[in-house]
Scaffold this active site. Structure first.
Site, mmCIF file in Angstrom:
data_model
loop_
_atom_site.group_PDB
_atom_site.id
_atom_site.type_symbol
_atom_site.label_atom_id
_atom_site.label_comp_id
_atom_site.label_asym_id
_atom_site.label_seq_id
_atom_site.Cartn_x
_atom_site.Cartn_y
_atom_site.Cartn_z
ATOM 1 N N CYS A 2 -53.389 40.842 -22.368
ATOM 2 C CA CYS A 2 -54.065 40.653 -21.082
ATOM 3 C C CYS A 2 -55.544 40.320 -21.263
ATOM 4 O O CYS A 2 -56.162 40.711 -22.252
ATOM 5 C CB CYS A 2 -53.970 41.928 -20.255
ATOM 6 S SG CYS A 2 -52.286 42.481 -19.999
ATOM 7 N N ARG A 27 -55.460 34.065 -25.065
ATOM 8 C CA ARG A 27 -54.894 35.369 -25.410
ATOM 9 C C ARG A 27 -53.401 35.435 -25.100
ATOM 10 O O ARG A 27 -52.720 36.343 -25.568
ATOM 11 C CB ARG A 27 -55.637 36.476 -24.654
ATOM 12 C CG ARG A 27 -57.094 36.557 -25.021
ATOM 13 C CD ARG A 27 -57.846 37.465 -24.079
ATOM 14 N NE ARG A 27 -57.488 38.864 -24.212
ATOM 15 C CZ ARG A 27 -57.996 39.692 -25.109
ATOM 16 N NH1 ARG A 27 -58.876 39.249 -25.978
ATOM 17 N NH2 ARG A 27 -57.621 40.949 -25.159
ATOM 18 N N TRP A 75 -50.246 39.728 -19.729
ATOM 19 C CA TRP A 75 -49.216 39.489 -20.734
ATOM 20 C C TRP A 75 -48.264 40.681 -20.600
ATOM 21 O O TRP A 75 -48.613 41.807 -20.957
ATOM 22 C CB TRP A 75 -49.845 39.440 -22.116
ATOM 23 C CG TRP A 75 -48.927 39.011 -23.218
ATOM 24 C CD1 TRP A 75 -48.575 37.738 -23.547
ATOM 25 C CD2 TRP A 75 -48.278 39.857 -24.171
ATOM 26 N NE1 TRP A 75 -47.742 37.747 -24.638
ATOM 27 C CE2 TRP A 75 -47.538 39.029 -25.041
ATOM 28 C CE3 TRP A 75 -48.235 41.238 -24.370
ATOM 29 C CZ2 TRP A 75 -46.772 39.535 -26.094
ATOM 30 C CZ3 TRP A 75 -47.476 41.736 -25.408
ATOM 31 C CH2 TRP A 75 -46.750 40.883 -26.264
ATOM 32 N N ASN A 99 -56.003 46.169 -19.385
ATOM 33 C CA ASN A 99 -55.440 45.628 -20.631
ATOM 34 C C ASN A 99 -55.127 46.827 -21.508
ATOM 35 O O ASN A 99 -55.978 47.703 -21.682
ATOM 36 C CB ASN A 99 -56.464 44.717 -21.313
ATOM 37 C CG ASN A 99 -56.030 44.309 -22.718
ATOM 38 O OD1 ASN A 99 -54.834 44.258 -23.014
ATOM 39 N ND2 ASN A 99 -56.983 44.038 -23.587
ATOM 40 N N GLY A 100 -53.924 46.872 -22.074
ATOM 41 C CA GLY A 100 -53.546 47.988 -22.942
ATOM 42 C C GLY A 100 -52.233 48.595 -22.481
ATOM 43 O O GLY A 100 -51.504 48.001 -21.684
ATOM 44 N N GLU A 480 -47.267 31.928 -45.281
ATOM 45 C CA GLU A 480 -48.140 31.513 -44.194
ATOM 46 C C GLU A 480 -47.684 30.177 -43.613
ATOM 47 O O GLU A 480 -47.677 29.991 -42.395
ATOM 48 C CB GLU A 480 -49.594 31.440 -44.698
ATOM 49 C CG GLU A 480 -50.595 30.911 -43.699
ATOM 50 C CD GLU A 480 -50.641 31.644 -42.378
ATOM 51 O OE1 GLU A 480 -50.018 32.723 -42.248
ATOM 52 O OE2 GLU A 480 -51.276 31.134 -41.442
ATOM 53 N N LYS A 484 -46.679 29.645 -39.732
ATOM 54 C CA LYS A 484 -47.402 28.658 -38.911
ATOM 55 C C LYS A 484 -46.408 27.753 -38.205
ATOM 56 O O LYS A 484 -46.508 27.512 -37.026
ATOM 57 C CB LYS A 484 -48.326 27.843 -39.833
ATOM 58 C CG LYS A 484 -49.577 27.343 -39.261
ATOM 59 C CD LYS A 484 -50.686 28.359 -39.150
ATOM 60 C CE LYS A 484 -50.288 29.664 -38.596
ATOM 61 N NZ LYS A 484 -51.183 30.743 -38.728
ATOM 62 N N GLU A 487 -44.192 29.655 -35.473
ATOM 63 C CA GLU A 487 -44.843 30.162 -34.264
ATOM 64 C C GLU A 487 -45.217 29.056 -33.280
ATOM 65 O O GLU A 487 -45.217 29.279 -32.080
ATOM 66 C CB GLU A 487 -46.046 31.052 -34.583
ATOM 67 C CG GLU A 487 -47.252 30.367 -35.147
ATOM 68 C CD GLU A 487 -48.406 31.329 -35.427
ATOM 69 O OE1 GLU A 487 -48.681 32.207 -34.605
ATOM 70 O OE2 GLU A 487 -49.040 31.188 -36.491
ATOM 71 N N HIS A 503 -29.888 33.770 -55.283
ATOM 72 C CA HIS A 503 -29.279 35.098 -55.114
ATOM 73 C C HIS A 503 -28.760 35.299 -53.693
ATOM 74 O O HIS A 503 -28.564 36.433 -53.262
ATOM 75 C CB HIS A 503 -30.288 36.181 -55.512
ATOM 76 C CG HIS A 503 -30.706 36.057 -56.950
ATOM 77 N ND1 HIS A 503 -29.875 36.424 -57.987
ATOM 78 C CD2 HIS A 503 -31.823 35.556 -57.530
ATOM 79 C CE1 HIS A 503 -30.480 36.167 -59.141
ATOM 80 N NE2 HIS A 503 -31.664 35.638 -58.889
ATOM 81 N N LYS A 604 -53.031 36.118 -28.708
ATOM 82 C CA LYS A 604 -53.998 35.950 -29.789
ATOM 83 C C LYS A 604 -54.404 37.288 -30.389
ATOM 84 O O LYS A 604 -54.505 37.445 -31.593
ATOM 85 C CB LYS A 604 -55.227 35.208 -29.255
ATOM 86 C CG LYS A 604 -56.319 34.966 -30.297
ATOM 87 C CD LYS A 604 -55.848 33.980 -31.342
ATOM 88 C CE LYS A 604 -56.900 33.721 -32.411
ATOM 89 N NZ LYS A 604 -56.283 33.083 -33.593
HETATM 90 C C1 AGP Z 1 -51.016 33.954 -36.764
HETATM 91 O O1 AGP Z 1 -51.109 32.622 -36.489
HETATM 92 C C2 AGP Z 1 -50.971 34.860 -35.606
HETATM 93 N N1 AGP Z 1 -51.958 34.608 -34.651
HETATM 94 C C3 AGP Z 1 -50.827 36.329 -35.997
HETATM 95 O O2 AGP Z 1 -49.891 36.462 -37.008
HETATM 96 C C4 AGP Z 1 -52.129 37.070 -36.390
HETATM 97 O O3 AGP Z 1 -52.556 36.657 -37.643
HETATM 98 C C5 AGP Z 1 -51.851 38.588 -36.363
HETATM 99 O O4 AGP Z 1 -51.473 38.952 -35.065
HETATM 100 C C6 AGP Z 1 -53.032 39.393 -36.815
HETATM 101 O O5 AGP Z 1 -54.120 39.225 -35.959
HETATM 102 P P1 AGP Z 1 -55.563 39.684 -36.399
HETATM 103 O O6 AGP Z 1 -55.943 38.861 -37.574
HETATM 104 O O7 AGP Z 1 -56.418 39.420 -35.204
HETATM 105 O O8 AGP Z 1 -55.487 41.141 -36.748
#
Ligand code: AGP
Length: 609
Positions: A2, A27, A75, A99-100, A480, A484, A487, A503, A604
């Site tokens: 949020c 976000r 969110w 938010n939370g 990674e 990428k 997502e 395996h 985010k």
């Molecule tokens: C990666 O593209 C994502 N946004 C996600 O995996 C992110 O790296 C993860 O949520 C950790 O976030 P942070 O680095 O803000 O702790």
């Protein structure tokens, strides 16, 4: 997660709130709303959907006209995305945005129902609204303080009391919230970009502090309601840094910003050709006795930790465990005094990473945070802190945060190796000099590989599933690359240690399945090539990311497509090899019609568990 905004000042509040909310879209959200004091009455407009839907609704029902208000992008956590679950939520005398997560909302709700309160929504937030209403004694600060004492979990709240139409209150515990100030006006926001159009000056709200915003300015009290003097901060980046600057998406803009971001991150930490982390609280003496290191993080940041493990172990000969923060915090990890726990986080607010760091401290370990967001919770609570100086990362998919995290991991590994005397000063200087060349190398890869990756991406759009393979550092990077791609493109993808395929996983290979192989580490290239041959002969379509040296030695038909990157020091190859993987993911997402900046279901900054 949020996003919260709030405004008190001379401007049209509805306009300021919606404009500020657009800067928090990154976000992730599924509904939006605002509440504004309009002629002494709180007028709320909210809707499921995007800010465009909110603007349409505001045009339809009429924009509240006033100068004091709060706004929210939601969110969903408790209750589906819907108009009624959207924020702001109102009781008879109070309206809030949140938010939370309120962890004890069920018991609070039962209590409030027993007192005759009724609920409209399925949210945990409405419990806070009703509790504020129930406890209201005519004094907002006392009421908020009283309610905070009852809440468990994380929250950042923007609050308006019907009896006080000239002010907005704000409070936070765990979830982020800043208070912006300018001449005759003040703001609250979940993140700095929301206020940059109006001011660069802001305060960081501490846990359980309450801010009162009026036209005259902002005042703060602590949980005992004693006044607090706070340090005014100034954002060191401006609107332009938080805008797309001519690029179609933040993700590709941020990929292009990597050379500068890496340079900005490493250069101030190099002195006389050697790493110098004194300003970050790190000296050779302070780190020389760490014999056990754990790196804790989530997602991309955890993948940067995987690279860090290989490099630290290789150079400094200190064993490193990498753990996902959400697992680490609940598994009673074996760490204690004399151990070092490194927490990596772009936002510095990831709930699991923050909790993991607190657990590490509780167990007596020293903590080092590698964080991008200045003044964030993880940055503030760590014993040692190295900021990645990547500037604001807006796209949900992390790119420049990752390569700057890698850069910091290298600097730290070099420093630790010096402290442990496992590398000589001369060898360390050679490594530092190679690291200093990385901005240029990354720029070369961007300039020379984008076109090819864009083309290859057109071949991926119809895939149902992909594999990423590599060995050693290439495997760490493959993790990674795979994250990428999945997502932003929504194509299923896994990363595998190339030698592990046979395996079990190789049974997944079928005609035309894309396999992305990374091969930058000379000593294992023949082994990886054998694995490539194994999958290709079973019908896989292989995309190989490798060094120019490797490409020259390979037979023409070893892969269907080859992306060549310049050979640099091999330990540093993940920095440059990350770039084609990021570009592939970006164009695959765009070709599939996805918005790579705001992938579905993602946020985010993951400030809830
Ligand atoms: C990666 O593209 C994502 N946004 C996600 O995996 C992110 O790296 C993860 O949520 C950790 O976030 P942070 O680095 O803000 O702790």
């Amino acid at each position: 997660m949020c996003g919260i905004v709030g405004y008190v000042g001379p401007k049209d509040c509805s306009e300021v709130l919606v404009s500020a909310l657009t800067k928090l879209e990154y976000r992730g959200y599924d509904s939006a709303g605002i509440a504004v004091f309009d002629n002494g009455e709180i007028k709320t407009v909210k809707t499921k959907g995007k800010l465009k839907d909110l603007e349409d609704k505001l045009n339809e029902v009429g924009k509240p006209g006033g100068n004091v208000g709060i706004g929210h992008t939601r969110w969903a956590t408790h209750g589906e995305p819907s108009d009624v679950n959207s924020h702001p939520h109102s009781g008879a005398r109070v309206t809030i945005v949140h938010n939370g997560i309120i962890e004890n909302y069920i018991e609070l709700k039962e209590f409030l129902v027993s007192k005759g309160k009724t609920f409209e929504s399925d949210t945990d937030t409405e419990v806070v609204t009703q509790l504020l209403d129930y406890k209201y004694n005519g004094n907002p600060l006392e009421t908020i303080d009283d309610v905070m004492a009852e809440l468990k979990g994380s929250f950042a709240l923007g609050i308006m009391f019907k009896d006080f139409p000239d002010r907005v209150f704000a409070v936070r515990r765990e979830s982020p919230l800043i208070v912006g100030v300018a001449e005759g006006e003040s703001f609250i926001a979940s993140d700095v970009p929301a206020i940059l159009k109006y001011t660069r000056n802001y305060y960081l709200l501490d846990h359980d502090e309450i801010a009162t915003l009026t036209k005259e300015g902002v005042t703060f009290v602590d949980e005992h309601l004693d006044p607090v003097e706070k340090e005014l901060k100034t954002a060191d980046w401006d609107m332009e840094a938080a805008e797309k600057g001519g690029y179609p998406h933040f993700m590709i803009k941020e990929i292009n910003e990597q050379p500068e971001a890496i340079k900005t991150t490493i250069m101030p930490r190099i002195k006389d050709g050697l790493p110098c982390l004194e300003e970050c609280g790190i000296t050779l003496d302070k780190i020389k006795d760490f014999n056990n290191i754990t790196i804790v993080a989530c997602g991309t940041a955890m993948h940067a930790g995987m690279v860090g493990k290989y490099v630290i172990e290789d150079l400094a000969r200190v064993p490193v465990t990498v753990d996902v923060a959400s697992e680490f915090r609940y598994r009673n990890p074996i760490i204690g005094e004399g151990d070092l726990v490194i927490i990596i986080s772009q936002s510095g607010e990831t709930a699991d990473s923050l909790a993991a760091m607190r657990l590490a401290k509780q167990k007596g370990a020293a903590t080092l945070a590698i964080v991008n967001a200045k003044g964030s919770s993880i940055a503030r609570e760590a014993d040692m802190l190295i900021y990645t100086l990547a500037g604001p990362e807006i796209a949900v998919a992390s790119t420049k945060a990752y390569t700057t995290q890698l850069s910091v991991m290298y600097l730290f590994a070099f420093e630790l190796a010096l402290a442990k005397e496992t590398v000589s000063s001369a060898e360390c200087k050679r490594l530092v000099s190679a690291l200093m060349k990385m901005p240029e190398a990354v720029q070369y890869v961007i300039d020379n590989c984008e076109k090819k990756c864009k083309y290859i991406a057109t071949k991926l759009i119809t895939a149902d599933s992909l594999l990423y393979i590599g060995r050693g550092l290439d495997y760490a990077l493959s993790m990674e690359g795979s994250l990428k791609l999945k997502e932003v493109s929504y194509i299923h993808s896994e990363s595998y240690a190339a030698g592990e395929l046979k395996h079990g996983t190789i049974s997944l290979i079928e005609e035309d399945m894309p396999v992305i192989a990374v091969a930058t580490q000379t000593d294992v290239i023949p082994k990886t090539v054998s694995n490539i041959v194994e999958v290709k002969s079973r019908g896989a379509k292989v995309i190989l990311v490798c060094t120019d040296i490797c490409a020259r030695e390979l037979k023409d038909d070893v892969a269907n497509y080859v992306v060549e990157i310049p050979h640099t020091d091999e330990l540093l190859m993940p920095i440059t090899a990350a770039v084609p993987l990021q570009i592939l993911a970006y164009y695959t997402a765009v070709n599939r019609g996805n918005d790579p900046d705001k992938p579905r279901n993602l946020a985010k900054s993951v400030t809830v568990e």
